[in-house]
Design an enzyme around this catalytic site. Structure first.
Site, PDB file in Angstrom:
ATOM      1  CG  HIS A  32      -1.660  -1.124   1.590  1.00  0.00           C
ATOM      2  ND1 HIS A  32      -2.999  -1.173   1.300  1.00  0.00           N
ATOM      3  CD2 HIS A  32      -1.373  -2.304   2.192  1.00  0.00           C
ATOM      4  CE1 HIS A  32      -3.504  -2.327   1.714  1.00  0.00           C
ATOM      5  NE2 HIS A  32      -2.527  -3.031   2.251  1.00  0.00           N
ATOM      6  CD  GLU A 114      -0.882   1.352   4.323  1.00  0.00           C
ATOM      7  OE1 GLU A 114      -0.547   2.170   3.442  1.00  0.00           O
ATOM      8  OE2 GLU A 114      -2.044   0.967   4.493  1.00  0.00           O
ATOM      9  CG  HIS A 150      -5.025  -1.577  -1.338  1.00  0.00           C
ATOM     10  ND1 HIS A 150      -5.306  -0.505  -0.538  1.00  0.00           N
ATOM     11  CD2 HIS A 150      -6.041  -2.462  -1.141  1.00  0.00           C
ATOM     12  CE1 HIS A 150      -6.444  -0.729   0.102  1.00  0.00           C
ATOM     13  NE2 HIS A 150      -6.906  -1.909  -0.247  1.00  0.00           N
ATOM     14  CG  ASP A 160      -2.928   1.835  -2.095  1.00  0.00           C
ATOM     15  OD1 ASP A 160      -4.063   1.668  -2.554  1.00  0.00           O
ATOM     16  OD2 ASP A 160      -2.584   1.462  -0.961  1.00  0.00           O
TER      17      ASP A 160
END
Length: 174
Positions: A32, A114, A150, A160
């Protein structure tokens, strides 16, 4: 090194936003991007967001996400620092409505990573270095068979890790 489903070299910050995984093998890594406020880096707002401590008076955008309860397993900051919010054996709330190879609810069988970034900014070399090391470790502990963005598992909803993410910089794409 991974010990007790935690990355030993990561800063540990516990998020309350997780729950027990169903009895499924961890087979997917989902990449992400996140920046808070959007397009801004090198602050503490992402950590605050994942721990339900975000002060909505700090930026108008924060009021639009104030009721969201989300988390991730790992955050890799712009400088390569890694923060772990949820142990790998628990289900972090990172993917939302998602599907991969006919299996729905990807949070059940994935690890969310992330990268501090957005769809409009190139990622830093140290982020790719950290990501490669993490993926190598994850593959040595869990039956990871795929690494996806993602946008791959939620294509209508998400973009993303974005067009600036260089998949060619990952050593072990599956």
């Amino acid at each position: 090194m991974i010990n007790n489903h935690r990355l030993e070299n990561a800063k540990q910050v516990s998020s309350p936003n997780f729950n027990k995984r169903p009895n499924q093998a961890i087979s997917l890594v989902v990449i992400h991007n996140i920046s808070l406020p959007p397009g801004k880096f090198n602050n503490h707002y992402i950590e605050d967001f994942f721990t339900n401590q975000l002060d909505t008076s700090q930026h108008p955008y924060f009021k639009t996400i104030k009721d969201l309860k989300v988390s991730t397993h790992l955050l890799i900051k712009r400088n390569g620092m890694i923060i772990q919010f949820v142990p790998f054996n628990q289900r972090a709330w990172h993917a939302g409505e998602s599907s991969y190879k006919g299996k729905h609810v990807c949070n059940d069988f994935s690890i969310g990573i992330e990268l501090q970034g957005d769809d409009n900014t190139p990622y830093e070399s140290v982020q790719y270095e950290a990501l490669n090391k993490v993926i190598d470790l994850l593959k040595s502990h869990y039956p990871i068979s795929a690494i996806k963005g993602h946008s791959d598992i939620s294509p209508i909803r998400k973009t993303d890790p974005g067009p600036y993410f260089k998949w060619s910089k990952l050593r072990a794409i599956t």
